[in-house]
Design a protein around this motif. Structure first.
Motif, PDB file in Angstrom:
ATOM      1  N   GLN A   1      60.944  35.284   5.968  1.00  0.00           N
ATOM      2  CA  GLN A   1      59.965  36.300   6.360  1.00  0.00           C
ATOM      3  C   GLN A   1      60.539  37.687   6.095  1.00  0.00           C
ATOM      4  O   GLN A   1      61.646  38.007   6.521  1.00  0.00           O
ATOM      5  CB  GLN A   1      59.633  36.161   7.841  1.00  0.00           C
TER       6      GLN A   1
ATOM      7  N   GLN B   1      53.810  41.499  12.829  1.00  0.00           N
ATOM      8  CA  GLN B   1      54.150  42.704  12.062  1.00  0.00           C
ATOM      9  C   GLN B   1      53.026  43.733  12.110  1.00  0.00           C
ATOM     10  O   GLN B   1      53.263  44.933  12.230  1.00  0.00           O
ATOM     11  CB  GLN B   1      54.411  42.326  10.601  1.00  0.00           C
TER      12      GLN B   1
ATOM     13  N   PHE C   1      62.257  29.478   7.225  1.00  0.00           N
ATOM     14  CA  PHE C   1      61.492  28.288   7.584  1.00  0.00           C
ATOM     15  C   PHE C   1      61.122  27.513   6.325  1.00  0.00           C
ATOM     16  O   PHE C   1      61.374  27.956   5.216  1.00  0.00           O
ATOM     17  CB  PHE C   1      60.241  28.658   8.396  1.00  0.00           C
ATOM     18  N   SER C   2      60.545  26.315   6.556  1.00  0.00           N
ATOM     19  CA  SER C   2      60.061  25.466   5.470  1.00  0.00           C
ATOM     20  C   SER C   2      61.144  25.102   4.449  1.00  0.00           C
ATOM     21  O   SER C   2      60.988  25.344   3.257  1.00  0.00           O
ATOM     22  CB  SER C   2      58.885  26.163   4.766  1.00  0.00           C
TER      23      SER C   2
ATOM     24  N   GLU D   1      53.751  25.260   8.218  1.00  0.00           N
ATOM     25  CA  GLU D   1      54.546  26.290   7.561  1.00  0.00           C
ATOM     26  C   GLU D   1      53.737  27.585   7.391  1.00  0.00           C
ATOM     27  O   GLU D   1      54.222  28.677   7.687  1.00  0.00           O
ATOM     28  CB  GLU D   1      55.016  25.791   6.187  1.00  0.00           C
TER      29      GLU D   1
ATOM     30  N   ALA E   1      54.177  31.721   8.915  1.00  0.00           N
ATOM     31  CA  ALA E   1      54.086  32.953   8.144  1.00  0.00           C
ATOM     32  C   ALA E   1      52.932  33.819   8.646  1.00  0.00           C
ATOM     33  O   ALA E   1      53.050  35.046   8.740  1.00  0.00           O
ATOM     34  CB  ALA E   1      53.906  32.619   6.672  1.00  0.00           C
TER      35      ALA E   1
ATOM     36  N   ALA F   1      53.024  38.342  -0.589  1.00  0.00           N
ATOM     37  CA  ALA F   1      52.122  37.312  -0.056  1.00  0.00           C
ATOM     38  C   ALA F   1      52.928  36.346   0.800  1.00  0.00           C
ATOM     39  O   ALA F   1      54.128  36.504   0.985  1.00  0.00           O
ATOM     40  CB  ALA F   1      51.442  36.569  -1.209  1.00  0.00           C
ATOM     41  N   ILE F   2      52.238  35.335   1.305  1.00  0.00           N
ATOM     42  CA  ILE F   2      52.912  34.250   2.001  1.00  0.00           C
ATOM     43  C   ILE F   2      53.187  33.155   0.984  1.00  0.00           C
ATOM     44  O   ILE F   2      52.275  32.483   0.511  1.00  0.00           O
ATOM     45  CB  ILE F   2      52.044  33.714   3.162  1.00  0.00           C
TER      46      ILE F   2
ATOM     47  N   ARG G   1      53.087  37.521  10.267  1.00  0.00           N
ATOM     48  CA  ARG G   1      52.324  38.652   9.735  1.00  0.00           C
ATOM     49  C   ARG G   1      51.526  39.336  10.852  1.00  0.00           C
ATOM     50  O   ARG G   1      51.422  40.559  10.898  1.00  0.00           O
ATOM     51  CB  ARG G   1      51.396  38.142   8.634  1.00  0.00           C
TER      52      ARG G   1
ATOM     53  N   GLY H   1      59.031  41.393   6.584  1.00  0.00           N
ATOM     54  CA  GLY H   1      57.856  42.141   7.018  1.00  0.00           C
ATOM     55  C   GLY H   1      56.703  41.176   7.180  1.00  0.00           C
ATOM     56  O   GLY H   1      56.849  40.110   7.780  1.00  0.00           O
ATOM     57  N   GLY H   2      55.556  41.515   6.649  1.00  0.00           N
ATOM     58  CA  GLY H   2      54.402  40.632   6.757  1.00  0.00           C
ATOM     59  C   GLY H   2      54.364  39.556   5.686  1.00  0.00           C
ATOM     60  O   GLY H   2      53.493  38.698   5.682  1.00  0.00           O
ATOM     61  N   ASP H   3      55.326  39.599   4.766  1.00  0.00           N
ATOM     62  CA  ASP H   3      55.337  38.627   3.674  1.00  0.00           C
ATOM     63  C   ASP H   3      56.365  37.529   3.939  1.00  0.00           C
ATOM     64  O   ASP H   3      57.267  37.693   4.744  1.00  0.00           O
ATOM     65  CB  ASP H   3      55.702  39.309   2.356  1.00  0.00           C
ATOM     66  N   SER H   4      56.210  36.449   3.215  1.00  0.00           N
ATOM     67  CA  SER H   4      57.229  35.404   3.220  1.00  0.00           C
ATOM     68  C   SER H   4      57.543  35.066   1.773  1.00  0.00           C
ATOM     69  O   SER H   4      56.627  34.775   0.997  1.00  0.00           O
ATOM     70  CB  SER H   4      56.721  34.163   3.956  1.00  0.00           C
TER      71      SER H   4
ATOM     72  N   THR I   1      55.278  29.708   0.627  1.00  0.00           N
ATOM     73  CA  THR I   1      56.011  28.769   1.466  1.00  0.00           C
ATOM     74  C   THR I   1      55.844  27.335   0.964  1.00  0.00           C
ATOM     75  O   THR I   1      55.240  27.099  -0.083  1.00  0.00           O
ATOM     76  CB  THR I   1      55.585  28.921   2.956  1.00  0.00           C
TER      77      THR I   1
ATOM     78  N   MET J   1      63.206  35.576   9.917  1.00  0.00           N
ATOM     79  CA  MET J   1      62.933  34.161  10.156  1.00  0.00           C
ATOM     80  C   MET J   1      62.991  33.379   8.840  1.00  0.00           C
ATOM     81  O   MET J   1      62.377  33.767   7.858  1.00  0.00           O
ATOM     82  CB  MET J   1      61.536  34.039  10.775  1.00  0.00           C
TER      83      MET J   1
END
Lengths: 178, 439
Positions: free
Chosen positions: B272, A126, B256-257, A115, A119, B297-298, A123, B274-277, B300, B254
């Protein structure tokens, strides 16, 4: 000193991967895995058939002469100086050949959980997109996706492979034959 | 069935033996609760002679007894006795066995049974569980089936397990997982469902799409999972009986999880952005979505507590992957992992008492458990590369997958860290998720 050395090694690997990529892309063409973006590279009938480097403006030209991918340090999404210079070249090339839309695929190496690696790959894609945008490639031309650790290019269980798998790949879409 | 006090006492003593405890007072039935964190359990010697069956059903009767025996043995809590040591040959299951013959070979429990073909063609399977030292019947039951004899065996094993340990059994359960084939750079992945012992594998997707992280609904015949589908990676919902599937939610990026809420009414997942989830929950009836985190941040691997009040998840908001617990409505996230290394894939035990996780440290990947407040961390197995724990419904056993380079395989391990076993699968296998109890 160590870092400089490492970037040098990454550059060499990049060149080696580009050479093998032609084969991989050809093999992928007939695949039924449905993983390649629709109309993505591999859909071009002439792809891989020309000489090394291909005609200017071709997908092969992009892959061999510009470099379609950048690499990352372990668990990092920062662009290295090598990565930035590759993306600079990509941005110039993409400005010269505006007929291509692009898909940036983010990937992670296998040393992480599934998972998180999705991510992390997202990133990375991006970061590459943002850099290209800052160099004049409009966001409207760019899609991003992540494959996490699901699609390694290098298959082994040591550092030489992992470093090739931590990547963001710029895949040209459309534009074939135009 | 009612038991005399003496019977209860004998049962308590047997449980004491099972636990390696000294002794229990006769009135101490409440102490039948097993402290699942106790180590050094001596497996209980149990005799399970072949069940009786007439003619063509004799082999079936033997097979049922063998599956019961295998289930109990695989739990690590029972030591089935070699049939060659048996003195009495069971020929009639309606009369008590000669207990003396079983005491001599040190059997503490004895299981007898038979299979009878009924007039309507169905099979009737009867079993009796005997306390050898007390000379009593502890349990007895009959089951009817037309062909699902393995399930009957698992149900019998569950009853024996529950009667002798005081805990719910987990043998009549299934596991959904990802079957993997082909080279590492072009892996074909299919969703598969198997019984918890690795039998009755059934493939439920075709392998044309990359599929990952399947999870059972606690309340319906549905699975949620991530698939690349035709274009973008998304969380899907699949009805395993009708084959009908749909994308969960209408998100711009996207997803997920995924994982279900304990009441089966929501799917919680990462989106998701941008760069974060970030974590989102979607109500499956109203289709309303709720954003639960926004930390840049990520975030998940979310998993609800069994009461649905809290969510455990992983986040790199503090710099690297760590485990956090927050309210299920979002907010108030508290970090609970403080050991050395990175913590990920937290899963709340169905009993609520523990959280299982993957821990990366020094190039190794461990499966461990800790209490929901972060204390009491214990590592159950360690090496390269363990990942993705899932709990048996009774919270006593976990499965996870391990890939040492050749390809992933599924293993089970007791919550105490003992009794690690490979679960046989036809191909490489990853991302196991245990079903709720089937009955």
């Amino acid at each position: 000193m160590l870092r400089t050395k490492r970037y040098g090694a990454a550059g060499k690997i990049a060149a080696a991967v580009c050479a093998t990529l032609l084969l991989a892309a050809c093999a992928k063409k007939g695949g039924a895995d449905g993983m390649g973006g629709a109309g993505g590279y591999g859909a071009d009938g002439a792809y891989g058939a020309g000489g090394r480097g291909g005609p200017p403006g071709s997908q092969q030209d992009f892959v061999v002469n510009v470099g379609d991918r950048v690499f990352f340090e372990t668990d990092s999404t920062e662009l290295t100086s090598t990565a930035r210079s590759t993306l600079d070249k990509q941005a110039q090339w993409l400005s010269r050949y505006p007929r291509y839309a692009i898909l940036i695929e983010g990937h992670a190496d296998e040393r992480g959980t599934r998972e998180y690696n999705f991510a992390l790959g997202a990133r990375r894609s991006q970061v590459a997109r943002d850099y290209l945008a800052a160099r004049g490639v409009p966001a409207s031309r760019v899609r991003t996706t992540s494959y996490g650790k699901e699609r390694p290019v290098a298959v082994c269980d040591d550092i030489s492979c992992w470093s090739q798998n931590r990547r963001a790949v710029t895949v040209l879409q459309g534009g074939a034959g135009s | 069935m009612t038991l005399s006090l003496a019977q209860l006492f004998r049962a308590a003593v047997m449980i004491a033996a099972l636990l390696g405890l000294a002794a229990l007072a006769p009135a101490a039935r409440a102490q039948v609760n097993i402290d699942i964190n106790q180590g050094n359990v001596q497996p209980l010697p149990i005799a399970i002679p072949s069940f009786l069956g007439q003619g063509g059903d004799a082999e079936l009767a033997r097979n049922i007894a063998s599956v019961v025996e295998a289930d109990l043995k695989n739990s690590g809590l029972f030591a089935p006795i070699d049939h060659k040591a048996f003195i009495e040959k069971i020929t009639n299951t309606d009369v008590p066995p000669r207990f003396g013959d079983w005491r001599i070979i040190n059997a503490q429990a004895l299981v007898t049974g038979r299979v009878v073909r009924q007039g309507d063609g169905r099979l009737r399977t009867e079993f009796r569980l005997w306390d050898v030292f007390a000379g009593n019947q502890l349990d007895g039951q009959q089951f009817f089936t037309d062909k699902n004899w393995r399930r009957v065996a698992h149900l019998i094993a569950d009853m024996i397990y529950e009667r002798l340990t005081g805990e719910k059994g987990y043998f009549d359960t299934r596991v959904v997982y990802v079957d993997e084939s082909g080279p590492k750079d072009k892996r074909v992945k299919r969703l598969a469902i198997m019984d918890q012992d690795g039998f009755n594998v059934r493939y439920i997707t075709g392998g044309d799409e990359l599929v990952l992280t399947p999870r059972f609904s606690p309340t319906s015949q549905e699975i949620t999972y991530m698939s690349f589908g035709r274009a973008e990676p998304r969380v899907y919902l699949l009805n395993i009986e009708t084959g009908q599937r749909e994308v969960v939610g209408n998100f711009p990026g996207m997803t997920f999880s995924p994982r279900f809420s304990p009441d089966g009414q929501k799917v919680i997942m990462s989106l998701q952005q941008g760069g974060d989830s970030n974590l989102y929950a979607m109500d499956l009836r109203s289709r309303a979505t709720t954003r639960l985190t926004d930390s840049g941040a990520i975030d998940t691997s979310p998993s609800y507590s069994p009461d649905g009040a809290r969510i455990v998840f992983e986040s790199d908001r503090g710099g690297n992957q760590q485990i956090y617990v927050m309210s299920s409505s979002g907010g108030g996230a508290q970090r609970i992992s403080f050991g050395e290394g990175r913590y990920s894939t937290p899963v709340w035990s169905p009993r609520g008492d523990l959280i299982a996780f993957t821990k990366q440290s020094g190039g190794k990947f461990a499966i461990g458990v800790m209490k929901p407040d972060g204390t009491g961390e214990r590592i159950l197995t360690e090496g390269f590369h363990n990942e993705g724990p899932t709990w048996a419904p009774n919270g006593r056993v976990l499965m996870f997958f391990r890939d040492q380079g050749g390809g992933p395989k599924i293993y089970s391990v007791d919550v105490t860290g003992r009794n690690e076993r490979r679960i046989p699968t036809p191909g490489f296998a990853s991302d196991p998720a245990w079903s709720p109890p089937l009955n």
